[in-house]
Design a protein around this motif. Structure first.
Motif, PDB file in Angstrom:
ATOM      1  N   GLY A  73      43.602  33.848  23.622  1.00 39.23           N
ATOM      2  CA  GLY A  73      44.393  33.065  24.551  1.00 39.23           C
ATOM      3  C   GLY A  73      43.784  33.154  25.934  1.00 39.23           C
ATOM      4  O   GLY A  73      43.702  34.244  26.518  1.00 39.23           O
ATOM      5  N   VAL A  74      43.338  32.015  26.479  1.00 33.65           N
ATOM      6  CA  VAL A  74      42.658  32.007  27.779  1.00 33.65           C
ATOM      7  C   VAL A  74      43.375  31.048  28.716  1.00 33.65           C
ATOM      8  O   VAL A  74      43.419  29.842  28.478  1.00 33.65           O
ATOM      9  CB  VAL A  74      41.172  31.600  27.637  1.00 33.65           C
ATOM     10  N   SER A  75      43.940  31.598  29.782  1.00 33.56           N
ATOM     11  CA  SER A  75      44.631  30.774  30.777  1.00 33.56           C
ATOM     12  C   SER A  75      43.671  30.283  31.849  1.00 33.56           C
ATOM     13  O   SER A  75      43.941  29.292  32.533  1.00 33.56           O
ATOM     14  CB  SER A  75      45.746  31.593  31.431  1.00 33.56           C
ATOM     15  N   GLY A  76      42.564  31.010  32.026  1.00 35.00           N
ATOM     16  CA  GLY A  76      41.630  30.727  33.112  1.00 35.00           C
ATOM     17  C   GLY A  76      41.714  31.763  34.208  1.00 35.00           C
ATOM     18  O   GLY A  76      40.875  31.790  35.115  1.00 35.00           O
ATOM     19  N   ASP A  82      42.108  38.032  33.990  1.00 35.22           N
ATOM     20  CA  ASP A  82      42.256  38.863  32.796  1.00 35.22           C
ATOM     21  C   ASP A  82      41.703  38.173  31.561  1.00 35.22           C
ATOM     22  O   ASP A  82      40.951  38.769  30.779  1.00 35.22           O
ATOM     23  CB  ASP A  82      43.734  39.221  32.573  1.00 35.22           C
ATOM     24  N   SER A  83      42.088  36.922  31.357  1.00 29.96           N
ATOM     25  CA  SER A  83      41.677  36.234  30.128  1.00 29.96           C
ATOM     26  C   SER A  83      40.197  35.862  30.147  1.00 29.96           C
ATOM     27  O   SER A  83      39.538  35.873  29.105  1.00 29.96           O
ATOM     28  CB  SER A  83      42.542  34.991  29.894  1.00 29.96           C
ATOM     29  N   VAL A  84      39.642  35.554  31.322  1.00 23.69           N
ATOM     30  CA  VAL A  84      38.202  35.271  31.410  1.00 23.69           C
ATOM     31  C   VAL A  84      37.413  36.543  31.102  1.00 23.69           C
ATOM     32  O   VAL A  84      36.396  36.511  30.384  1.00 23.69           O
ATOM     33  CB  VAL A  84      37.840  34.715  32.800  1.00 23.69           C
ATOM     34  N   CYS A  85      37.882  37.669  31.620  1.00 19.63           N
ATOM     35  CA  CYS A  85      37.245  38.952  31.317  1.00 19.63           C
ATOM     36  C   CYS A  85      37.306  39.229  29.816  1.00 19.63           C
ATOM     37  O   CYS A  85      36.299  39.621  29.203  1.00 19.63           O
ATOM     38  CB  CYS A  85      37.930  40.073  32.092  1.00 19.63           C
ATOM     39  N   LEU A  86      38.460  39.021  29.207  1.00 20.03           N
ATOM     40  CA  LEU A  86      38.617  39.268  27.774  1.00 20.03           C
ATOM     41  C   LEU A  86      37.653  38.407  26.964  1.00 20.03           C
ATOM     42  O   LEU A  86      36.977  38.904  26.047  1.00 20.03           O
ATOM     43  CB  LEU A  86      40.057  38.980  27.358  1.00 20.03           C
ATOM     44  N   LEU A  87      37.581  37.127  27.296  1.00 17.05           N
ATOM     45  CA  LEU A  87      36.699  36.223  26.557  1.00 17.05           C
ATOM     46  C   LEU A  87      35.237  36.650  26.697  1.00 17.05           C
ATOM     47  O   LEU A  87      34.478  36.672  25.718  1.00 17.05           O
ATOM     48  CB  LEU A  87      36.880  34.793  27.056  1.00 17.05           C
ATOM     49  N   VAL A  90      42.057  29.331  22.685  1.00 11.70           N
ATOM     50  CA  VAL A  90      43.236  28.468  22.812  1.00 11.70           C
ATOM     51  C   VAL A  90      43.695  28.482  24.262  1.00 11.70           C
ATOM     52  O   VAL A  90      43.814  29.550  24.882  1.00 11.70           O
ATOM     53  CB  VAL A  90      44.379  28.947  21.894  1.00 11.70           C
ATOM     54  N   HIS A  91      43.958  27.298  24.798  1.00 11.75           N
ATOM     55  CA  HIS A  91      44.520  27.167  26.141  1.00 11.75           C
ATOM     56  C   HIS A  91      45.799  26.335  26.067  1.00 11.75           C
ATOM     57  O   HIS A  91      45.838  25.301  25.396  1.00 11.75           O
ATOM     58  CB  HIS A  91      43.532  26.483  27.099  1.00 11.75           C
ATOM     59  N   VAL A  92      46.832  26.795  26.768  1.00 11.54           N
ATOM     60  CA  VAL A  92      48.112  26.083  26.799  1.00 11.54           C
ATOM     61  C   VAL A  92      48.334  25.518  28.194  1.00 11.54           C
ATOM     62  O   VAL A  92      48.337  26.265  29.186  1.00 11.54           O
ATOM     63  CB  VAL A  92      49.279  27.008  26.407  1.00 11.54           C
ATOM     64  N   GLU A  93      48.511  24.211  28.267  1.00  7.29           N
ATOM     65  CA  GLU A  93      48.849  23.542  29.529  1.00  7.29           C
ATOM     66  C   GLU A  93      50.363  23.399  29.563  1.00  7.29           C
ATOM     67  O   GLU A  93      50.954  22.705  28.751  1.00  7.29           O
ATOM     68  CB  GLU A  93      48.166  22.170  29.568  1.00  7.29           C
ATOM     69  N   LEU A 114      34.211  26.372  30.482  1.00  2.00           N
ATOM     70  CA  LEU A 114      33.762  27.746  30.262  1.00  2.00           C
ATOM     71  C   LEU A 114      33.411  27.968  28.786  1.00  2.00           C
ATOM     72  O   LEU A 114      32.368  28.549  28.454  1.00  2.00           O
ATOM     73  CB  LEU A 114      34.857  28.724  30.703  1.00  2.00           C
ATOM     74  N   CYS A 115      34.278  27.497  27.895  1.00  2.21           N
ATOM     75  CA  CYS A 115      34.040  27.666  26.457  1.00  2.21           C
ATOM     76  C   CYS A 115      32.822  26.872  25.992  1.00  2.21           C
ATOM     77  O   CYS A 115      32.050  27.334  25.136  1.00  2.21           O
ATOM     78  CB  CYS A 115      35.277  27.243  25.670  1.00  2.21           C
ATOM     79  N   ARG A 116      32.655  25.689  26.566  1.00  2.51           N
ATOM     80  CA  ARG A 116      31.485  24.876  26.208  1.00  2.51           C
ATOM     81  C   ARG A 116      30.204  25.595  26.612  1.00  2.51           C
ATOM     82  O   ARG A 116      29.240  25.650  25.842  1.00  2.51           O
ATOM     83  CB  ARG A 116      31.582  23.504  26.875  1.00  2.51           C
ATOM     84  N   ASP A 117      30.192  26.187  27.818  1.00  2.13           N
ATOM     85  CA  ASP A 117      29.007  26.911  28.281  1.00  2.13           C
ATOM     86  C   ASP A 117      28.724  28.144  27.416  1.00  2.13           C
ATOM     87  O   ASP A 117      27.550  28.521  27.220  1.00  2.13           O
ATOM     88  CB  ASP A 117      29.194  27.353  29.735  1.00  2.13           C
ATOM     89  N   MET A 118      29.787  28.783  26.893  1.00  2.00           N
ATOM     90  CA  MET A 118      29.622  29.981  26.071  1.00  2.00           C
ATOM     91  C   MET A 118      29.385  29.645  24.601  1.00  2.00           C
ATOM     92  O   MET A 118      29.105  30.546  23.804  1.00  2.00           O
ATOM     93  CB  MET A 118      30.874  30.873  26.186  1.00  2.00           C
TER      94      MET A 118
END
Length: 459
Positions: free
Chosen positions: A24-27, A30-35, A52-55, A73-77
């Motif tokens: 779960g990545v909000s942006g 914390d979530s960017v570090c986790l990813l 997964v991102h929830v708007e 971010l996910c596309r780059d990774m």
């Protein structure tokens, strides 16, 4: 950071080889570090990633930019990305819950829906040590049990928390070292929400007192979690001895209750209340202690609890069940009806000689001397002045006194069905019949009454 996360994952067996980890990545930081950390470890630990991102539909353009940031971010990774769009305020209004709670529910629904697409999956969320400290303080403030005070577990089912050991400062340092950008949710900077007040006003004061306050609270949470596991096992054992569940109610015996250690007593009550009410979320220490007090009171006392549940002190027990309305007709759900019209009863009349079934002791089938019945027979609940004949000598007893002597709980007395001729009770259904109407060798005609709502076994 990588070494500590790997050790934490291995310690709590968070990920198995071949798993797909739904992140779960909000942006946010914390979530960017986790990813980022999981991406670094995925080859070494042999797992794959899906984001997964929830708007939430709350912050307008800022929220949409968060979603675009995570997707980029996910596309780059090179990590697969799924976006969910929800109207959280509308959902909160429909469910009658806070926006915070609505957002939490919908996030986990999205994560679980995505995880279900994979044969072996885990859900990784970015709770950190500061979140743990905030949760512990919040639960303490609201009067939670020991289990609530233990905070957030490292693993719960499919959900894993690889950053739960880390302080927010360590996470931000990692992002700076890696040159990783992240989004800042402006609502997290205000004190509009309870957790934000703890984050911005309480935690900083504790860290002034001791810079390792968050770390120490995290260690305390782990100790409390172990204690809770022990309590769970002891509570399970105790429930088998002390509690009896009957449909939607629970009977807890008073015998021996006072000898149980206080913490274990309250754990037992908390579990029992939660099972009857359908969940423990709104059950606080105050509710548990109120029920605990009933065990040391006289029968007849009661306590109202959340979820439409009440606790009643009975003879030799405390009963947990649905709260009972005082209106008798609403309690029983039955009307006063002639015996032959009542849907739960059947009857027949025959001669004593024609009675094919041997008269024996059965709980829900009874036989009466039909010739002694002079007026209409009704099925009803108790009324003032009701009586029953106890012996062949004609000795009578008021129904109220009979209930007291037999220790029938007050909450049940208005629910017990009676077969009555006027004020004379032929049959207290499930209990006893009047001696006056008993079949004797001199009986010519017999009335057989069967209660179809009970299980008729020989007594």
């Amino acid at each position: 950071m990588l070494r500590k996360v790997e050790a934490w994952i291995r310690q709590y067996h968070m990920i198995a080889p071949g798993d797909t980890v739904i992140v779960g990545v909000s942006g946010g930081a914390d979530s960017v570090c986790l990813l980022s950390v999981l991406q670094e470890l995925r080859e070494k630990l042999d797992f794959s990633l899906h984001t997964v991102h929830v708007e939430h539909g709350i912050r307008g353009e800022d929220s949409r930019q968060d979603a675009a940031f995570v997707e980029c971010l996910c596309r780059d990774m090179g990590i697969p990305f799924t976006r969910f769009d929800f109207d959280v305020p509308a959902y909160a209004a429909r469910q009658g819950i806070s926006i915070e709670e609505a957002g939490r529910r919908l996030r986990y629904e999205a994560l679980e829906e995505t995880a279900d697409r994979f044969a072996h999956s885990r859900i990784a969320v970015a709770h950190n040590g500061n979140d743990q400290a905030e949760t512990m303080l919040f639960q303490l403030a609201r009067g939670s049990s020991v289990a609530g005070t233990a905070g957030i577990p490292p693993v719960r089912g499919k959900i894993i928390r690889p950053l739960l050991w880390a302080r927010r400062q360590e996470i931000e340092e990692y992002l700076r070292e890696r040159g990783l950008a992240y989004r800042t949710d402006a609502t997290n900077l205000t004190c509009d929400y309870s957790r934000n007040k703890l984050r911005h006003k309480v935690i900083p004061v504790l860290e002034e007192m001791n810079p390792r306050a968050v770390e120490h609270m995290g260690l305390a949470a782990l100790d409390l979690a172990e204690l809770c596991q022990y309590l769970e096992e002891e509570t399970e054992r105790l429930m088998e001895q002390q509690a009896v569940f009957d449909g939607s109610s629970c009977l807890i015996r008073t015998e021996g209750f006072g000898e149980i250690p206080g913490m274990l007593r309250r754990s037992l009550l908390h579990r029992c209340i939660g099972q009857v009410s359908g969940g423990c979320r709104d059950i606080t220490r105050r509710h548990v202690e109120a029920v605990e007090g009933l065990f040391f009171m006289q029968p007849g006392r009661s306590v109202d609890l959340p979820g439409g549940v009440a606790a009643h002190r009975e003879y030799g027990a405390v009963r947990l069940g649905r709260a009972v309305r005082k209106d008798n007709s609403a309690v029983t759900g039955r009307k006063e009806l002639p015996l032959e019209e009542h849907p739960d009863f059947s009857m027949r009349v025959c001669s004593r000689r024609e009675l094919s079934e041997q008269i024996c002791k059965k709980k829900y089938t009874k036989w009466f001397d039909y010739d002694k019945i002079k007026s209409n027979i009704l099925v009803r609940t108790r009324q003032e002045g009701d009586f029953i004949v106890l012996d062949e000598g004609g000795g009578t007893q008021r129904l109220k006194r009979y209930f007291v002597n037999e220790k029938i709980p007050g909450a049940r007395r208005d629910e017990i069905l009676l077969v009555a001729e006027g004020k004379h009770i032929l049959w207290i259904v499930g209990l006893r019949i009047s001696a006056y109407y008993k079949v004797t060798p001199q009986t010519k005609n017999v009335l057989e009454i069967r209660y179809n709502g009970g299980r008729d076994e020989d007594e």
